[in-house]
Design a protein around this motif. Structure first.
Motif, PDB file in Angstrom:
ATOM      1  N   ASP A   2       0.867  -1.173   0.000  1.00 17.57           N
ATOM      2  CA  ASP A   2       0.000   0.000   0.000  1.00 17.57           C
ATOM      3  C   ASP A   2       0.906   1.226   0.000  1.00 17.57           C
ATOM      4  N   TYR A   3       1.199   1.721  -1.193  1.00 17.62           N
ATOM      5  CA  TYR A   3       2.234   2.738  -1.357  1.00 17.62           C
ATOM      6  C   TYR A   3       1.942   4.035  -0.622  1.00 17.62           C
ATOM      7  N   MET A   4       0.695   4.402  -0.499  1.00 11.54           N
ATOM      8  CA  MET A   4       0.353   5.707   0.059  1.00 11.54           C
ATOM      9  C   MET A   4      -0.102   5.636   1.507  1.00 11.54           C
ATOM     10  N   HIS A   5      -0.127   4.448   2.075  1.00 12.84           N
ATOM     11  CA  HIS A   5      -0.623   4.291   3.447  1.00 12.84           C
ATOM     12  C   HIS A   5       0.190   5.131   4.429  1.00 12.84           C
ATOM     13  N   PRO A   6      -0.488   5.828   5.371  1.00 14.78           N
ATOM     14  CA  PRO A   6      -1.947   5.862   5.596  1.00 14.78           C
ATOM     15  C   PRO A   6      -2.629   7.046   4.916  1.00 14.78           C
ATOM     16  N   LEU A   7      -1.952   7.698   3.982  1.00 11.19           N
ATOM     17  CA  LEU A   7      -2.510   8.872   3.309  1.00 11.19           C
ATOM     18  C   LEU A   7      -3.689   8.459   2.425  1.00 11.19           C
ATOM     19  N   LYS A   8      -4.775   9.210   2.496  1.00 11.73           N
ATOM     20  CA  LYS A   8      -5.964   8.943   1.677  1.00 11.73           C
ATOM     21  C   LYS A   8      -5.981   9.927   0.505  1.00 11.73           C
ATOM     22  N   VAL A   9      -6.036   9.385  -0.714  1.00 12.97           N
ATOM     23  CA  VAL A   9      -5.998  10.203  -1.925  1.00 12.97           C
ATOM     24  C   VAL A   9      -7.272   9.991  -2.721  1.00 12.97           C
ATOM     25  N   PHE A  10      -7.915  11.095  -3.112  1.00 15.23           N
ATOM     26  CA  PHE A  10      -9.126  11.046  -3.918  1.00 15.23           C
ATOM     27  C   PHE A  10      -8.896  11.870  -5.180  1.00 15.23           C
ATOM     28  N   GLY A  11      -8.994  11.233  -6.326  1.00 11.59           N
ATOM     29  CA  GLY A  11      -8.724  11.905  -7.587  1.00 11.59           C
ATOM     30  C   GLY A  11      -9.968  12.419  -8.270  1.00 11.59           C
ATOM     31  N   ARG A  12      -9.977  12.344  -9.581  1.00 15.02           N
ATOM     32  CA  ARG A  12     -11.092  12.848 -10.375  1.00 15.02           C
ATOM     33  C   ARG A  12     -12.374  12.081 -10.064  1.00 15.02           C
ATOM     34  N   ASN A  13     -13.474  12.815 -10.021  1.00 15.94           N
ATOM     35  CA  ASN A  13     -14.796  12.248  -9.716  1.00 15.94           C
ATOM     36  C   ASN A  13     -14.841  11.578  -8.339  1.00 15.94           C
ATOM     37  N   GLY A  14     -13.968  12.010  -7.450  1.00 16.02           N
ATOM     38  CA  GLY A  14     -13.977  11.494  -6.091  1.00 16.02           C
ATOM     39  C   GLY A  14     -13.469  10.073  -5.953  1.00 16.02           C
ATOM     40  N   ARG A  15     -12.859   9.527  -7.004  1.00 16.52           N
ATOM     41  CA  ARG A  15     -12.358   8.145  -6.933  1.00 16.52           C
ATOM     42  C   ARG A  15     -11.150   8.073  -6.003  1.00 16.52           C
ATOM     43  N   SER A  16     -11.201   7.146  -5.071  1.00 18.54           N
ATOM     44  CA  SER A  16     -10.072   6.976  -4.161  1.00 18.54           C
ATOM     45  C   SER A  16      -8.997   6.141  -4.826  1.00 18.54           C
ATOM     46  N   LEU A  17      -7.789   6.307  -4.348  1.00 25.01           N
ATOM     47  CA  LEU A  17      -6.678   5.527  -4.889  1.00 25.01           C
ATOM     48  C   LEU A  17      -6.898   4.039  -4.625  1.00 25.01           C
ATOM     49  N   THR A  18      -7.517   3.721  -3.508  1.00 29.86           N
ATOM     50  CA  THR A  18      -7.844   2.329  -3.193  1.00 29.86           C
ATOM     51  C   THR A  18      -8.770   1.741  -4.247  1.00 29.86           C
ATOM     52  N   GLU A  19      -9.752   2.537  -4.670  1.00 31.22           N
ATOM     53  CA  GLU A  19     -10.695   2.087  -5.703  1.00 31.22           C
ATOM     54  C   GLU A  19     -10.012   1.960  -7.059  1.00 31.22           C
ATOM     55  N   GLU A  57      -3.737   6.943 -13.229  1.00 21.90           N
ATOM     56  CA  GLU A  57      -5.001   7.224 -13.903  1.00 21.90           C
ATOM     57  C   GLU A  57      -5.992   7.909 -12.962  1.00 21.90           C
ATOM     58  N   ASP A  58      -6.724   8.855 -13.490  1.00 22.94           N
ATOM     59  CA  ASP A  58      -7.766   9.575 -12.750  1.00 22.94           C
ATOM     60  C   ASP A  58      -7.237  10.368 -11.558  1.00 22.94           C
ATOM     61  N   VAL A  59      -5.945  10.563 -11.488  1.00 29.00           N
ATOM     62  CA  VAL A  59      -5.361  11.374 -10.416  1.00 29.00           C
ATOM     63  C   VAL A  59      -4.582  12.515 -11.069  1.00 29.00           C
ATOM     64  N   PRO A  60      -5.220  13.684 -11.250  1.00 29.49           N
ATOM     65  CA  PRO A  60      -4.590  14.782 -11.991  1.00 29.49           C
ATOM     66  C   PRO A  60      -3.463  15.455 -11.201  1.00 29.49           C
ATOM     67  N   ASN A  61      -2.530  16.034 -11.957  1.00 31.99           N
ATOM     68  CA  ASN A  61      -1.478  16.878 -11.368  1.00 31.99           C
ATOM     69  C   ASN A  61      -0.851  16.215 -10.145  1.00 31.99           C
ATOM     70  N   PHE A  62      -0.454  14.986 -10.354  1.00 34.96           N
ATOM     71  CA  PHE A  62       0.080  14.176  -9.263  1.00 34.96           C
ATOM     72  C   PHE A  62       1.260  13.354  -9.765  1.00 34.96           C
ATOM     73  N   GLY A  63       2.281  13.265  -8.935  1.00 36.04           N
ATOM     74  CA  GLY A  63       3.419  12.421  -9.266  1.00 36.04           C
ATOM     75  C   GLY A  63       3.940  11.756  -8.007  1.00 36.04           C
ATOM     76  N   MET A  64       4.472  10.552  -8.169  1.00 40.20           N
ATOM     77  CA  MET A  64       5.027   9.861  -7.011  1.00 40.20           C
ATOM     78  C   MET A  64       6.430   9.367  -7.318  1.00 40.20           C
ATOM     79  N   LEU A  65       7.275   9.452  -6.312  1.00 42.64           N
ATOM     80  CA  LEU A  65       8.624   8.931  -6.418  1.00 42.64           C
ATOM     81  C   LEU A  65       8.698   7.621  -5.652  1.00 42.64           C
ATOM     82  N   PHE A  66       9.502   6.689  -6.159  1.00 41.62           N
ATOM     83  CA  PHE A  66       9.587   5.335  -5.610  1.00 41.62           C
ATOM     84  C   PHE A  66       8.216   4.681  -5.637  1.00 41.62           C
ATOM     85  N   GLY A  67       7.540   4.840  -6.782  1.00 43.14           N
ATOM     86  CA  GLY A  67       6.213   4.276  -6.947  1.00 43.14           C
ATOM     87  C   GLY A  67       6.265   2.830  -7.409  1.00 43.14           C
ATOM     88  N   PRO A  68       5.125   2.274  -7.845  1.00 49.68           N
ATOM     89  CA  PRO A  68       5.058   0.880  -8.262  1.00 49.68           C
ATOM     90  C   PRO A  68       6.077   0.551  -9.353  1.00 49.68           C
TER      91      PRO A  68
END
Length: 571
Positions: A345-362, A377-388
């Protein structure tokens, strides 16, 4: 993750001197994993000159492999030099980040922890045009679910939460785990414990470490002669890159050589102990799990006060551990959990909600993925380092982090450029692009040693899907993110126009940090021989180091594609 956050911030400040930047850090200082992990023997298993920023090389490392204290001092010095303390808010954890579709901005809610910091309020919300995640993977300790853990009357501590107030002298201690962390803890604890029991579920491939002190003469040379410093780092990188085939291709000649090297190392350090040879020999391919670098792990098991336990744990009791097949418990004062971290769970415990309220978990449905390991996808203007799928097993992760930071900052520049014209821009990787990229990547990963079914690792999930590792070399990844291809993204401006697209080319070339040397070792040796006496000394010292530290790795790299002209990229 401290390396990622610092690198992204420094890259941004280089091009935006007066940029509005906020760094949220849940801890009380810079350092990340090297601030949290303070267990006995804690050190890095990557060469010190590679485990540092390319733009901030340190000529004063004291050892070939840096320890925790030295790394923390380096990171603190970098933060001070680049004035990052001005932008950071310590003891502040991001609780939720929600994309505001109307404003085309992020609403970031944070929670303030710690005494004085929380006196002025428990939390607040800020808005931002771009959100960068640098939380990393190795920060949430993984606690195994063992029956009876709550009943134990002794001390239980995780390696990442070491309690130095607890005395080890004269104690009966159990260490659960035999990975890289355990291999550092075990030799140190064995020196003071009355008795130490090491619980092994599966053995690791143990490679000779060959650590050594870097002399004052060499540090002086590296400090004052930049070409020598660059060459030293380039040679280290070449050695590490050449190791890639050994840990990814199980049937390759290099993997065979790695087996021979590790087994010879074991037999030399455990002479006349075929009983231990059998127990310590893995049944899986080198590279299926992270290899251990150590010169003192095996010899520890020759001590009279050390026991290797391979039976599984039935349960933990009030006084100790009951192993399978035992009628009575084995008593312990302390149980050390060297069991790693929660890595899926890369973002745990941070909760991220992107476009149309979709959560990263979803969005992920339990299977993390990202375009080039950076955007989602569906997460605008966002970047992660050491991601999947961006973890390296053969080289320094800093080489990946710097490349990702450059890529993300190119996206940030685009958003800020449009904002300067009074508009808002949103960038989202296209779904079909993400799916195509990850499909090809997973096909490649299935052919690697990472997918060996004979072992479990934190690199793959319970279904055997590799969610953490990159399939290629560090240079391969640097090239992958050396260009931003704008047609890979959905691009939307607030007024619906495409002025951003019209102003820009089809792609933006970022380039990469090129650290390869085009001069052979023999050429440099000849040049050094003609230098002053202390340079002559350096040549002798370096040659000796190659014979010891790099002998095995260079042996694997003799026919490496890394040395072919086609792999020499632009400066």
């Amino acid at each position: 993750m401290v390396w990622a956050g610092m690198c992204a911030a420094i890259d941004h400040l280089r091009t935006h001197k007066n940029g509005k930047l906020i760094i949220f850090e849940k801890g009380g200082g810079f350092g990340g994993t090297w601030r949290d992990n303070v267990f006995p023997g804690c050190c890095c298993d990557v060469y010190s000159n590679l485990y540092s920023f390319s733009f901030e090389q340190n000529p004063d490392w004291t050892h070939i492999y840096p320890n925790q204290e030295e790394l923390l001092a380096y990171l603190t010095a970098v933060a001070q030099k680049y004035d990052l303390y001005k932008y950071v808010r310590f003891n502040t954890a991001v609780d939720e980040a929600r994309w505001n579709e109307n404003k085309k901005q992020w609403d970031v809610t944070v929670v303030v922890n710690g005494g004085k910091d929380s006196e002025y309020g428990s939390g607040y919300t800020v808005t931002s045009d771009f959100l960068i995640s640098c939380v990393g993977q190795l920060n949430i300790p993984k606690y195994p679910h063992i029956a009876g853990s709550d009943s134990f009357e002794g001390k239980i501590m995780h390696s990442a939460r070491w309690d130095w107030s607890y005395p080890l002298d004269g104690k009966n201690i159990a260490v659960v785990g035999t990975g890289a962390t355990a291999a550092q803890i075990v030799p140190e604890v064995a020196k003071v414990a009355d008795h130490l029991t090491v619980l092994q579920r599966a053995p690791a491939w143990v490679i000779p470490r060959h650590d050594s002190i870097i002399s004052e003469w060499r540090k002086s040379l590296l400090r004052h002669v930049q070409p020598a410093r660059q060459w030293f780092r380039a040679e280290s990188m070449k050695a590490r890159e050449s190791f890639h085939e050994a840990v990814t291709q199980a049937e390759s000649a290099k993997a065979k050589q790695m087996r021979e090297i590790t087994l010879a190392h074991m037999h030399k350090q455990l002479p006349d102990r075929p009983d231990l040879w059998k127990i310590f020999t893995p049944s899986y391919s080198p590279g299926c799990k992270r290899s251990v670098l150590s010169d003192d792990y095996y010899p520890t098991f020759l001590r009279d006060n050390v026991t290797l336990e391979t039976r599984t744990i039935s349960r933990i009791t009030k006084k100790g551990i009951l192993f399978q097949g035992q009628e009575s418990e084995t008593e312990f004062d302390l149980i050390v959990l060297a069991t790693g971290f929660e890595t899926f769970d890369y973002m745990h415990p941070l909760k991220v909600f992107g476009r149309n309220g979709r959560s990263l978990t979803e969005i992920w449905h339990g299977l993390p993925r990202a375009y080039k390991g950076v955007t989602i996808e569906d997460v605008p203007n966002f970047g992660m380092l050491f991601g999947p799928n961006t973890n390296l097993t053969h080289n320094s992760l800093i080489l990946v982090i710097e490349a990702q930071s450059r890529y993300i900052n190119a996206l940030v520049d685009a958003v800020l450029d449009v904002k300067a014209h009074g508009k808002h821009l949103s960038l989202i990787p296209k779904l079909e692009v993400i799916e195509s990229y990850n499909l090809d990547l997973q096909k490649t990963l299935k052919k690697t040693s990472f997918a060996d079914p004979n072992c479990n690792s934190w690199w793959k999930n319970s279904e055997g899907i590799i969610t953490n590792n990159w399939s290629g070399t560090a240079v391969d990844y640097q090239n992958l993110v050396s260009d931003v291809i704008w047609e890979d993204y959905e691009i939307e401006e607030t007024d619906g126009s495409e002025t951003f697209v019209l102003r820009r080319k089809a792609s933006t070339h970022i380039g990469r940090v090129n650290e390869e040397t085009h001069l052979s070792t023999s050429t440099l040796r000849s040049a050094f021989v003609k230098c002053r006496s202390f340079l002559n000394w350096f040549c002798y010292s370096w040659n000796s180091q190659v014979d010891t530290q790099y002998e095995q790795v260079l042996k694997l790299s003799s026919d490496s594609e890394y040395n072919k002209p086609s792999r020499r990229l632009e400066t």
